[in-house]
Design a protein around this motif. Structure first.
Motif, mmCIF file in Angstrom:
data_model
loop_
_atom_site.group_PDB
_atom_site.id
_atom_site.type_symbol
_atom_site.label_atom_id
_atom_site.label_comp_id
_atom_site.label_asym_id
_atom_site.label_seq_id
_atom_site.Cartn_x
_atom_site.Cartn_y
_atom_site.Cartn_z
ATOM 1 N N ASP A 60 1.579 14.649 11.714
ATOM 2 C CA ASP A 60 2.005 15.617 10.733
ATOM 3 C C ASP A 60 2.088 15.129 9.334
ATOM 4 O O ASP A 60 2.719 13.900 9.080
ATOM 5 N N PRO A 61 1.509 15.779 8.259
ATOM 6 C CA PRO A 61 1.500 15.345 6.859
ATOM 7 C C PRO A 61 2.715 14.995 6.403
ATOM 8 O O PRO A 61 3.047 14.167 5.563
ATOM 9 N N ALA A 62 3.784 15.906 6.703
ATOM 10 C CA ALA A 62 4.927 15.860 6.234
ATOM 11 C C ALA A 62 5.795 14.387 6.816
ATOM 12 O O ALA A 62 6.621 13.688 6.089
ATOM 13 N N ALA A 63 5.465 13.983 7.896
ATOM 14 C CA ALA A 63 6.058 12.798 8.523
ATOM 15 C C ALA A 63 5.387 11.789 7.794
ATOM 16 O O ALA A 63 6.356 10.755 7.763
ATOM 17 N N ARG A 64 4.229 11.568 7.655
ATOM 18 C CA ARG A 64 3.545 10.543 7.003
ATOM 19 C C ARG A 64 4.094 10.361 5.641
ATOM 20 O O ARG A 64 4.239 9.221 5.097
ATOM 21 N N HIS A 65 4.230 11.372 4.751
ATOM 22 C CA HIS A 65 4.927 11.405 3.582
ATOM 23 C C HIS A 65 6.166 10.660 3.598
ATOM 24 O O HIS A 65 6.551 9.874 2.749
ATOM 25 N N ALA A 66 6.944 11.552 4.633
ATOM 26 C CA ALA A 66 8.400 10.680 4.714
ATOM 27 C C ALA A 66 8.515 9.265 5.087
ATOM 28 O O ALA A 66 9.133 8.505 4.579
ATOM 29 N N MET A 67 7.458 8.722 5.950
ATOM 30 C CA MET A 67 7.407 7.374 6.034
ATOM 31 C C MET A 67 6.899 6.426 4.795
ATOM 32 O O MET A 67 7.546 5.429 4.576
ATOM 33 N N PHE A 110 0.905 -1.174 -0.147
ATOM 34 C CA PHE A 110 0.031 0.110 -0.022
ATOM 35 C C PHE A 110 0.886 1.268 0.132
ATOM 36 O O PHE A 110 0.719 2.156 -0.835
ATOM 37 N N PHE A 111 1.812 1.532 0.771
ATOM 38 C CA PHE A 111 2.776 2.486 0.950
ATOM 39 C C PHE A 111 3.584 2.861 -0.041
ATOM 40 O O PHE A 111 3.963 3.955 -0.429
ATOM 41 N N ILE A 112 3.905 1.742 -1.189
ATOM 42 C CA ILE A 112 4.721 2.014 -1.974
ATOM 43 C C ILE A 112 3.746 2.742 -3.411
ATOM 44 O O ILE A 112 4.663 2.978 -4.341
ATOM 45 N N GLN A 113 2.836 2.681 -3.196
ATOM 46 C CA GLN A 113 1.948 3.160 -4.486
ATOM 47 C C GLN A 113 2.481 4.796 -4.666
ATOM 48 O O GLN A 113 2.790 5.314 -3.777
ATOM 49 N N PRO A 114 2.478 5.121 -5.845
ATOM 50 C CA PRO A 114 2.669 6.730 -6.088
ATOM 51 C C PRO A 114 2.153 7.586 -5.161
ATOM 52 O O PRO A 114 1.006 7.734 -4.684
ATOM 53 N N ALA A 115 2.836 8.602 -4.837
ATOM 54 C CA ALA A 115 2.510 9.833 -4.130
ATOM 55 C C ALA A 115 1.400 10.678 -5.056
ATOM 56 O O ALA A 115 1.657 10.585 -6.283
ATOM 57 N N ASP A 116 0.495 11.027 -4.355
ATOM 58 C CA ASP A 116 0.343 11.070 -3.046
ATOM 59 C C ASP A 116 -1.160 10.147 -2.598
ATOM 60 O O ASP A 116 -1.693 10.485 -1.689
ATOM 61 N N LEU A 117 -1.314 8.945 -3.359
ATOM 62 C CA LEU A 117 -2.446 8.086 -3.011
ATOM 63 C C LEU A 117 -2.437 7.746 -1.605
ATOM 64 O O LEU A 117 -3.341 7.987 -0.878
ATOM 65 N N PRO A 118 -1.526 6.830 -1.101
ATOM 66 C CA PRO A 118 -1.518 6.372 0.203
ATOM 67 C C PRO A 118 -1.688 7.632 1.299
ATOM 68 O O PRO A 118 -2.477 7.625 1.985
ATOM 69 N N GLU A 119 -0.834 8.805 1.008
ATOM 70 C CA GLU A 119 -1.079 10.004 1.775
ATOM 71 C C GLU A 119 -2.476 10.448 2.117
ATOM 72 O O GLU A 119 -2.754 10.662 3.339
ATOM 73 N N ARG A 120 -3.141 10.558 0.906
ATOM 74 C CA ARG A 120 -4.441 11.211 0.951
ATOM 75 C C ARG A 120 -5.320 10.225 1.690
ATOM 76 O O ARG A 120 -6.142 10.600 2.377
ATOM 77 N N LEU A 121 -5.239 9.021 1.395
ATOM 78 C CA LEU A 121 -6.162 8.047 2.023
ATOM 79 C C LEU A 121 -5.936 7.805 3.360
ATOM 80 O O LEU A 121 -6.897 7.967 4.270
ATOM 81 N N ILE A 122 -4.741 7.980 4.085
ATOM 82 C CA ILE A 122 -4.476 7.979 5.468
ATOM 83 C C ILE A 122 -4.944 9.269 5.992
ATOM 84 O O ILE A 122 -5.197 9.278 7.351
ATOM 85 N N ALA A 123 -5.111 10.493 5.280
ATOM 86 C CA ALA A 123 -5.200 11.591 5.899
ATOM 87 C C ALA A 123 -6.629 11.778 6.136
ATOM 88 O O ALA A 123 -7.075 12.537 7.040
ATOM 89 N N CYS A 124 -7.449 10.876 5.867
ATOM 90 C CA CYS A 124 -8.859 10.689 6.153
ATOM 91 C C CYS A 124 -8.989 10.572 7.752
ATOM 92 O O CYS A 124 -9.933 11.042 8.447
ATOM 93 N N ASP A 125 -8.213 9.881 8.314
ATOM 94 C CA ASP A 125 -8.290 9.350 9.968
ATOM 95 C C ASP A 125 -6.667 8.827 10.198
ATOM 96 O O ASP A 125 -6.579 7.653 10.590
#
Length: 300
Positions: free
Chosen positions: A202-209, A154-169
């Motif tokens: 922090d969205p920047a931290a989630r993106h870094a992960m 899931f996490f290796i999918q292109p940015a920013d798909l995982p980031e946007r989905l996780i941002a929901c909660d």
């Protein structure tokens, strides 16, 4: 959480990334590296006891906790285990330690493995907690592993798909991760959980992960293949620990045998499964983990 430990912030690595950490104790130095989705706070249950015999350094990996979040680059190399290992070796140099032991959990253990290959003269002993080599995992995916390690894919999918989905909660999702790999959420001490929540908010931290995992599926595998071709192996005493009820413990092949193949001499690698533990060994079995680490790290 860390008693008399002293906090520090240093810029480290070739791209001068700010690295946050704490230091305490006296004696032979040992570096403790956390994994996903945690911070250096995961080591609090064992750090003070280890500091009775060692100088203990606990840091946040780049992109995690209170460390810097650099750009990753198109090839994700900014979050490769090579880059993270270079940070940590530099931190230890700046703290005055030319040689040191390392214990890493999860992503921190993968950084430790890369450190053993890239900086063999710096590490005296290494402990790898609840992982199998990255290349081995990707090369031996079956239905059970893909189900348990779904986040790898899931996490290796292109940015920013995982980031946007996780941002929901984000905090709700964080709790499912921390409570879903062989332990309940209450296995994590409240102050440590608060540290993880602050970072994951922090969205920047989630993106870094996410970039950490994207690197793991690309540039890190290239580095692993190059190391294998060059005949690089683990050359120092190494302890492998894993949870008996976790994903690593359920591997079809003994984790100890897998790690022994990664060493120049199989006898360099010792280890065992910790009973009544899943993935988060330090949180679930702090006493047993401490006993194993102290017995391994003390002079032989």
């Amino acid at each position: 959480m860390f008693g008399d430990f002293t906090a520090f912030d240093l810029t480290a690595g070739p791209d001068r990334v700010p690295i946050h950490g704490v230091r305490g104790g006296a004696g032979p130095p040992v570096l403790l590296l956390h994994g996903f989705p945690q911070t250096h706070a995961m080591w609090a249950p064992v750090a003070e006891e280890l500091a009775r015999d060692h100088t203990v350094v606990c840091t946040d990996l780049r992109g995690y906790g209170e460390s810097g979040r650099p750009e990753s680059g198109d090839d994700h190399a900014g979050y490769s285990f090579r880059a993270m290992a270079a940070d940590q070796v530099d931190v230890m140099s700046r703290l005055g330690f030319d040689e040191f032991a390392v214990a890493g959990h999860d992503r921190g253990a993968r950084v430790t493995h890369r450190m053993l290959l890239d900086h063999p003269g710096r590490v005296t002993r290494a402990a790898l907690l609840d992982i199998l080599p990255t290349a081995y995992v990707y090369g031996n995916v079956d239905r059970a592993l893909a189900t348990a390690y779904y986040h790898w894919f899931f996490f290796i999918q292109p940015a920013d798909l995982p980031e946007r989905l996780i941002a929901c909660d984000p905090i709700g999702y964080l709790h499912t991760l921390l409570g879903g790999w062989g332990s309940g959420l209450d296995a994590h001490p409240v102050p440590a959980l608060a540290s993880y929540e602050r970072a994951f908010a922090d969205p920047a931290a989630r993106h870094a992960m996410m970039e950490d995992y994207r690197a793991g599926a690309t540039v890190d595998l290239e580095h692993d293949a190059a190391s294998a071709d060059a005949g690089q192996r683990i050359t120092v005493p190494t302890l492998a620990l894993w949870g008996a009820s976790g994903v690593v413990g359920a591997n079809a092949e003994s984790p100890l045998q897998v790690w022994r193949r990664a060493a120049a001499d199989p006898d360099l690698v010792t280890g065992r499964a910790l009973p009544d533990a899943g993935h988060f060994l330090v949180d679930e079995q702090p006493g047993a983990t401490l006993d194993e680490l102290r017995g391994f790290l003390l002079p032989h």
